[in-house]
Design a protein around this motif. Structure first.
Motif, mmCIF file in Angstrom:
data_model
loop_
_atom_site.group_PDB
_atom_site.id
_atom_site.type_symbol
_atom_site.label_atom_id
_atom_site.label_comp_id
_atom_site.label_asym_id
_atom_site.label_seq_id
_atom_site.Cartn_x
_atom_site.Cartn_y
_atom_site.Cartn_z
ATOM 1 N N TYR A 47 2.384 -6.634 -10.871
ATOM 2 C CA TYR A 47 3.083 -5.447 -10.385
ATOM 3 C C TYR A 47 4.036 -4.848 -11.423
ATOM 4 O O TYR A 47 4.803 -3.946 -11.099
ATOM 5 C CB TYR A 47 3.838 -5.786 -9.097
ATOM 6 N N ASP A 48 3.962 -5.362 -12.647
ATOM 7 C CA ASP A 48 4.781 -4.854 -13.754
ATOM 8 C C ASP A 48 6.267 -4.858 -13.403
ATOM 9 O O ASP A 48 6.980 -3.861 -13.560
ATOM 10 C CB ASP A 48 4.331 -3.447 -14.149
ATOM 11 N N GLN A 301 4.769 -5.195 -3.515
ATOM 12 C CA GLN A 301 3.931 -4.075 -3.095
ATOM 13 C C GLN A 301 4.786 -2.882 -2.687
ATOM 14 O O GLN A 301 4.429 -1.723 -2.949
ATOM 15 C CB GLN A 301 3.028 -4.504 -1.942
ATOM 16 N N TYR A 303 7.724 -2.200 -3.958
ATOM 17 C CA TYR A 303 8.170 -1.621 -5.231
ATOM 18 C C TYR A 303 7.077 -0.738 -5.827
ATOM 19 O O TYR A 303 7.353 0.369 -6.318
ATOM 20 C CB TYR A 303 8.554 -2.719 -6.220
ATOM 21 N N LYS A 304 5.840 -1.199 -5.790
ATOM 22 C CA LYS A 304 4.729 -0.422 -6.346
ATOM 23 C C LYS A 304 4.618 0.934 -5.654
ATOM 24 O O LYS A 304 4.411 1.972 -6.309
ATOM 25 C CB LYS A 304 3.418 -1.200 -6.205
ATOM 26 N N LYS A 305 4.755 0.953 -4.327
ATOM 27 C CA LYS A 305 4.707 2.210 -3.583
ATOM 28 C C LYS A 305 5.839 3.142 -4.025
ATOM 29 O O LYS A 305 5.626 4.355 -4.186
ATOM 30 C CB LYS A 305 4.820 1.935 -2.082
ATOM 31 N N LYS A 307 7.365 3.075 -6.876
ATOM 32 C CA LYS A 307 7.084 3.494 -8.256
ATOM 33 C C LYS A 307 6.139 4.683 -8.259
ATOM 34 O O LYS A 307 6.333 5.653 -9.006
ATOM 35 C CB LYS A 307 6.487 2.320 -9.027
ATOM 36 N N GLU A 308 5.106 4.619 -7.420
ATOM 37 C CA GLU A 308 4.112 5.689 -7.375
ATOM 38 C C GLU A 308 4.660 6.954 -6.712
ATOM 39 O O GLU A 308 4.342 8.072 -7.138
ATOM 40 C CB GLU A 308 2.876 5.198 -6.621
ATOM 41 N N SER A 314 11.310 -0.736 -13.271
ATOM 42 C CA SER A 314 11.849 -2.096 -13.193
ATOM 43 C C SER A 314 12.480 -2.488 -14.517
ATOM 44 O O SER A 314 11.869 -2.312 -15.575
ATOM 45 C CB SER A 314 10.739 -3.088 -12.833
#
Length: 341
Positions: A47-48, A301, A303-305, A307-308, A314
């Motif tokens: 997830y970087d 997950q 965080y990914k949302k 980010k997008e 991060s």
């Protein structure tokens, strides 16, 4: 400036609780902790997510002989003797039968192989910075021992987390003089203010626990980047936002409330373009590793949302100094002493 998601981990094994718990009773937890370090690193990479691993310097050693070579010339002389890791070792020993409780050089080395992961210090001996002790130079000696041990991995110690959250402003200059550029400070709220080991009363513990599941008071968990002050000769102070409590078999509802609260806080920080700083101990995952890893992935997950959708990014703790204090030439510091975002 976009929102920032930061994770810092207090990596300790038995050094974190030697004055409280029997190591034999924690064998399964510690072995599970070491086993899932690669799994955690894999998730962070997937997830970087950049993470600071604030590690007790004693874990860098391969055995007791090397630990003794790294150990400081000046030991802390606590008024409460059981707080001294060195006196504990002289009393209990660290035979090869207990390697899993005291040393983790392979796992420490593994951290450095993953992008965005920062190896930082949790002091060498899990040093208690608010407890009464008589050796004035002991903390400086402890940090020098941590730096010495880290040379084994060619890893500078640029960030620090105070053990047991005993944040002590009187020690900030010593931190800075030993190369520490960022430290984690305590979350907002009176129940998270720094206290000695015996200072956390019943009411404080109740509020800390309740805060993981429901809103307690008007305390905000995220904060603007501009609130981070820059003081010459001292490290940046990065407040923690939330302690990630581990999965519990006692209540699935509590587990859901805990995750939902943290996911909401991450989303709010992203929408407000603020900092959200999550922390826990890898050992917190040791009793129920699979369930805790699943919970962690839910948060990553989220965080990914963010980010997008909101452009959230991060940073590990060290990257605040790198990107905000001008060390990479891309940012600067206002004359007012606040970070310029």
């Amino acid at each position: 400036m976009q929102g920032i998601f930061t994770i810092s981990l207090d990596f300790e094994l038995h050094w974190g609780v030697f004055d409280k718990r029997d190591r034999q009773a924690r064998e399964a937890c510690y072995k599970n902790t070491l086993r899932i370090v690669p799994d955690m690193l894999g998730l962070f990479s997937k997830y970087d997510v950049h993470v600071t691993w604030a590690t007790v310097g004693s874990l860098f050693a391969a055995n007791q002989q090397e630990w003794e070579e790294f150990s400081p010339a000046i030991e802390p002389d606590y008024a409460v003797e059981r707080y001294s890791a060195y006196k504990w070792v002289r009393q209990h020993g660290m035979s090869s039968n207990y390697q899993w409780a005291h040393f983790a050089p392979e796992e420490v080395g593994m951290i450095l192989k993953y992008p965005g992961q920062e190896l930082a210090t949790h002091t060498f001996s899990h040093y208690y910075c608010l407890e009464q002790q008589r050796e004035q130079m002991a903390f400086d000696a402890d940090l020098k021992a941590a730096v010495k041990a880290a040379r084994k991995f060619n890893a500078p110690m640029n960030s620090l987390v105070f053990p047991r959250n005993q944040f002590n402003p009187e020690y900030l200059k010593i931190c800075y003089d030993n190369g520490i550029k960022t430290v984690r400070s305590n979350p907002a709220g009176w129940f998270w203010s720094p206290v000695t080991e015996g200072g956390a009363g019943f009411l404080r513990r109740v509020f800390r626990t309740a805060d993981a599941y429901i809103q307690v008071g008007n305390v905000r968990t995220s904060y603007p980047l501009s609130s981070i002050k820059v003081t010459p000769g001292e490290p940046l102070q990065l407040p923690a936002s939330r302690f990630l409590r581990p999965w519990s078999p006692k209540s699935e509802l509590a587990n859901k409330l805990r995750l939902r609260r943290s996911c909401q806080e991450i989303r709010i920080a992203a929408m407000r373009k603020e900092v959200y700083h999550l922390w826990w101990h890898p050992e917190n995952f040791g009793d129920y590793p699979e369930q805790n890893l699943k919970s962690l992935e839910v948060l990553l997950q989220q965080y990914k949302k963010c980010k997008e959708k909101y452009g959230m990014t991060s940073w590990n703790m060290g990257e605040y100094d790198k990107y905000l204090c001008g060390n990479n030439g891309s940012k600067g510091v206002k004359q007012t002493g606040k970070v310029q975002a």
